[in-house]
Design a protein around this motif. Structure first.
Motif, PDB file in Angstrom:
ATOM      1  N   UNK A  48       0.809  -1.218   0.000  1.00 58.27           N
ATOM      2  CA  UNK A  48       0.000   0.000   0.000  1.00 58.27           C
ATOM      3  C   UNK A  48       0.841   1.266   0.000  1.00 58.27           C
ATOM      4  N   UNK A  50       2.767   2.329   2.459  1.00 55.32           N
ATOM      5  CA  UNK A  50       3.010   2.899   3.794  1.00 55.32           C
ATOM      6  C   UNK A  50       4.462   2.702   4.207  1.00 55.32           C
ATOM      7  N   UNK A  73      -1.234   4.142  -5.406  1.00 57.69           N
ATOM      8  CA  UNK A  73      -2.191   4.272  -4.305  1.00 57.69           C
ATOM      9  C   UNK A  73      -3.595   4.593  -4.792  1.00 57.69           C
ATOM     10  N   UNK A  82      -5.365  -1.931  12.432  1.00 57.90           N
ATOM     11  CA  UNK A  82      -6.003  -1.009  13.364  1.00 57.90           C
ATOM     12  C   UNK A  82      -6.852  -0.063  12.524  1.00 57.90           C
ATOM     13  N   UNK A  84      -8.436   2.812  10.956  1.00 63.30           N
ATOM     14  CA  UNK A  84      -8.000   4.199  11.094  1.00 63.30           C
ATOM     15  C   UNK A  84      -9.165   5.182  11.161  1.00 63.30           C
ATOM     16  N   UNK A  86     -11.022   8.676  12.807  1.00 60.15           N
ATOM     17  CA  UNK A  86     -10.977   9.907  13.603  1.00 60.15           C
ATOM     18  C   UNK A  86     -12.224   9.886  14.465  1.00 60.15           C
ATOM     19  N   UNK A 102      -8.965  10.530  -1.090  1.00 65.02           N
ATOM     20  CA  UNK A 102      -8.736   9.465  -2.060  1.00 65.02           C
ATOM     21  C   UNK A 102      -9.036   9.926  -3.475  1.00 65.02           C
TER      22      UNK A 102
ATOM     23  N   UNK B  76      -2.149  11.012  15.272  1.00 69.59           N
ATOM     24  CA  UNK B  76      -2.492  10.119  14.164  1.00 69.59           C
ATOM     25  C   UNK B  76      -1.640   8.859  14.195  1.00 69.59           C
ATOM     26  N   UNK B  79      -3.169   6.634  17.130  1.00 75.36           N
ATOM     27  CA  UNK B  79      -4.445   5.944  16.917  1.00 75.36           C
ATOM     28  C   UNK B  79      -4.505   5.186  15.601  1.00 75.36           C
ATOM     29  N   UNK B  80      -3.493   5.333  14.750  1.00 72.91           N
ATOM     30  CA  UNK B  80      -3.442   4.501  13.551  1.00 72.91           C
ATOM     31  C   UNK B  80      -3.957   5.164  12.287  1.00 72.91           C
ATOM     32  N   UNK B  81      -4.480   6.382  12.394  1.00 70.79           N
ATOM     33  CA  UNK B  81      -4.974   7.049  11.194  1.00 70.79           C
ATOM     34  C   UNK B  81      -3.820   7.489  10.288  1.00 70.79           C
ATOM     35  N   UNK B  82      -2.630   7.519  10.857  1.00 68.86           N
ATOM     36  CA  UNK B  82      -1.443   7.852  10.066  1.00 68.86           C
ATOM     37  C   UNK B  82      -1.292   6.894   8.892  1.00 68.86           C
ATOM     38  N   UNK B  83      -1.621   5.633   9.148  1.00 66.84           N
ATOM     39  CA  UNK B  83      -1.499   4.624   8.099  1.00 66.84           C
ATOM     40  C   UNK B  83      -2.480   4.898   6.952  1.00 66.84           C
ATOM     41  N   UNK B  84      -3.625   5.464   7.301  1.00 67.68           N
ATOM     42  CA  UNK B  84      -4.582   5.865   6.260  1.00 67.68           C
ATOM     43  C   UNK B  84      -4.023   7.040   5.470  1.00 67.68           C
ATOM     44  N   UNK B  85      -3.557   8.044   6.200  1.00 66.02           N
ATOM     45  CA  UNK B  85      -3.098   9.281   5.566  1.00 66.02           C
ATOM     46  C   UNK B  85      -1.913   9.033   4.638  1.00 66.02           C
ATOM     47  N   UNK B  86      -1.056   8.090   4.993  1.00 68.66           N
ATOM     48  CA  UNK B  86       0.125   7.833   4.179  1.00 68.66           C
ATOM     49  C   UNK B  86      -0.151   6.848   3.040  1.00 68.66           C
ATOM     50  N   UNK B  87      -1.366   6.312   2.965  1.00 68.51           N
ATOM     51  CA  UNK B  87      -1.663   5.388   1.866  1.00 68.51           C
ATOM     52  C   UNK B  87      -2.750   5.924   0.944  1.00 68.51           C
ATOM     53  N   UNK B  88      -3.202   7.148   1.178  1.00 67.34           N
ATOM     54  CA  UNK B  88      -4.083   7.793   0.208  1.00 67.34           C
ATOM     55  C   UNK B  88      -3.190   8.550  -0.773  1.00 67.34           C
TER      56      UNK B  88
END
Lengths: 345, 238
Positions: A48, A50, A73, A82, A84, A86, A102, B76, B79-88
């Motif tokens: 992905x 990351x 991506x 986990x 993700x 907010x 996205x 981020x 809580x793991x949202x960093x992984x979202x932000x870095x894969x968009x």
């Protein structure tokens, strides 16, 4: 659609993924199976974009994820292990934000959010703060964000972890539906899940691929033995003794109310077994071939692997412990055939 | 550009949606208001300047920048949202600039709320507008520089406290470099002062817009934003 070539990833000194290669074709649903710490999440994180690989390449479509990560991506929907979220946002606000990130056009955002909310059955929770959602619904919001841009490739890391059995079966159905027109790589350490959702399985252990095939073929490949489950109307001990006397039979075990007969794969003692039972005047009320469950395949492969290379890998391996299999066992009620066989062993 | 705005708006929304922003703003206003008033009282109301406010605000900006930015990346990561932000499909630099602009909007809002000090002075007296305007420009530039350092501190850790402490350390350290420069002899002292956050602020207080000051604060901000991008990049290789 996804191609992994000689991928290796070190975290400092620790080798998490060790020279693995595989590919997932367009439209396939492939299960990525292994105990915790086997390297599943690391591999997915590299696919992905990351994480960067230490060596080797990950391709998504025509894009190398190390050099053309951004283009790659766009084609990927990703649900990390986990989820993700907010938690200070509502389902609506969160999905709208992710849609924008996205690359969904502003005018299309509202429509896409409506679509995925419906697809994931989240209508009731549209304006609820994510902090207030139960684990299962959080997972679904996570799935919803991963498909908001209608990606060709879906990477799902443990999509059913920690949710209750009814939601598990709903989530699996959802994944199967999503897989109808997408390429999916799904990781799990819950074995029956993989056998129900996926067409093909890649088993990874201590950073290496130990097996990769369809579930049926894996079963015969590993075991080299076949088993029959018999139900015989007669005294259990006598039946067992009689069955053991049949030429070609390697072993008989009795677990109420069935006898389990084991023999080499190239033997076909079905006729002799039937004859032996009828000769003693008992009635054969059931006979069924038992395929090896994924749990058994998995255990065999991973323990075999341990024996092969216990010379250099001691530093980083996570052993498969009993809790893992216990988890898998808990799934049995919703888990259909594969799990039933597992449970009856 | 589009992505930057999407992220900046989300970050500003997160500030405004949490009680933390209001507490921070309230404390900021209470403290600066106190210094504004005590200065005027100290000179027997014989002066119509916001010097009291500016003297306090230039320090408070260092502190509040560290507090405002501490959650931007660290939370981020936690809580793991960093992984979202870095894969968009969003560039690392867009993430950094978006978050920076969100924080800058928040800080600018806080500074705007203090505008009632000069407005009050203007309605009761005849203050010199020049120094007031340049003081605000100075605070804005200083604030931007501090927020950039804060974004960087946040990008190196998943712990908000660590982030705030690192940012505070960088900012107060660089602020007092000027004082240290005054103690050190000759050329060494001059060089130290050259890099100090405090050196260039004095001119803004006096009503002077020195290009060196503007260039210093803007460069300072760009440098730390660049370091933040690099820090994110390094994180991918770890």
């Amino acid at each position: 659609m996804i191609r992994i070539e000689n991928l290796t990833k070190y975290y400092g000194e620790r080798r998490a993924v060790d020279d693995i290669s595989f590919s997932v074709e367009q439209g396939e649903i492939v299960g990525f199976l292994g105990p915790n710490g086997a390297g599943k999440s690391t591999t997915m994180r590299i696919i992905t974009g990351f994480l960067m690989p230490t060596r080797g390449d990950a391709w998504v479509g025509d894009h190398n994820m190390a050099t053309e990560s951004l283009q790659g991506r766009r084609h990927i929907g990703y649900l990390p292990e986990v989820v993700p979220l907010y938690t200070d946002m509502t389902t609506r606000a969160y999905l709208e934000y992710v849609a924008r990130l996205r690359g969904v056009e502003r005018r299309a955002v509202r429509g896409r959010v409506d679509d995925v909310v419906q697809q994931c059955a989240l209508e009731e929770y549209y304006d609820v703060l994510l902090a207030k959602l139960s684990k299962g619904f959080r997972q679904r919001v996570g799935l919803a964000q991963s498909i908001i841009h209608d990606p060709e490739v879906l990477i799902l890391d443990e999509p059913t972890i920690g949710i209750d059995p009814i939601q598990v079966s709903q989530t699996r159905q959802l994944i199967r539906d999503l897989g109808k027109n997408r390429t999916i790589l799904l990781s799990s350490h819950i074995l029956p899940e993989v056998s129900m959702v996926c067409e093909r399985v890649i088993i990874i252990h201590q950073g290496r691929i130990v097996a990769e095939d369809s579930i049926d073929r894996l079963s015969t490949m590993v075991s080299g033995a076949e088993r029959l489950r018999l139900r015989v109307d007669g005294p259990a001990d006598d039946v067992a003794a009689a069955l053991e006397a049949v030429p070609g039979v390697a072993g008989v075990t009795f677990s109420e109310p069935n006898h389990l007969v084991e023999f080499a794969a190239d033997e076909h003692p079905h006729g002799e077994i039937t004859a032996a039972i009828m000769a003693r005047g008992w009635t054969l009320t059931g006979m069924e071939t038992v395929t090896m469950s994924l749990e058994e395949i998995f255990l065999q492969l991973t323990t075999k692997d341990d024996d092969d290379d216990d010379d250099d890998d001691d530093s980083y391996g996570d052993e498969l412990d009993d809790d893992e299999l216990g988890d898998a066992g808990d799934e049995d009620e919703t888990a259909g055939e594969g799990a039933e066989q597992g449970a009856e062993r | 550009m589009k992505n930057i705005l999407v992220i900046a708006r989300k970050e500003l929304g997160t500030y405004l949606g949490s009680p933390m922003a209001y507490i921070v703003t309230a404390v900021f206003l209470a403290l600066t208001g106190t210094f504004f008033t005590t200065y005027l009282a100290g000179v027997g109301y014989g002066d119509t300047s916001i010097r009291g406010f500016v003297n306090a605000a230039r320090f408070l900006v260092l502190l509040f920048a560290a507090v405002l930015t501490m959650r931007l990346v660290s939370e981020e990561k936690k809580v793991g949202t960093w992984e979202l932000l870095l894969t968009v499909p969003v560039r690392d630099v867009e993430i950094v600039v978006g978050k920076f602009l969100g924080a800058l909007a928040m800080l600018t809002g806080m500074l705007m709320l203090t505008l009632y000090y000069p407005i009050m002075l203007m309605s009761f007296g005849d203050p010199d507008i020049g120094p007031m305007a340049t003081s605000y420009l100075g605070l804005f530039l200083l604030g931007g520089a501090c927020l950039a350092a804060g974004v960087f501190a946040s990008s190196v850790t998943a712990n908000q406290i660590v982030s705030a402490v690192v940012a505070g350390g960088i900012l107060f350290g660089l602020w007092f470099l000027g004082v240290l420069g005054g103690l050190a002899p000759g050329a060494i002292g001059d060089v130290l002062a050259l890099f100090s956050l405090s050196t260039y602020f004095a001119d803004f207080e006096r009503g002077i817009v020195d290009t060196r000051g503007v260039v210093y604060y803007v460069t300072f901000a760009l440098l730390f934003l660049y370091l933040s991008v690099r820090s994110i990049e390094v994180g991918r290789w770890r």
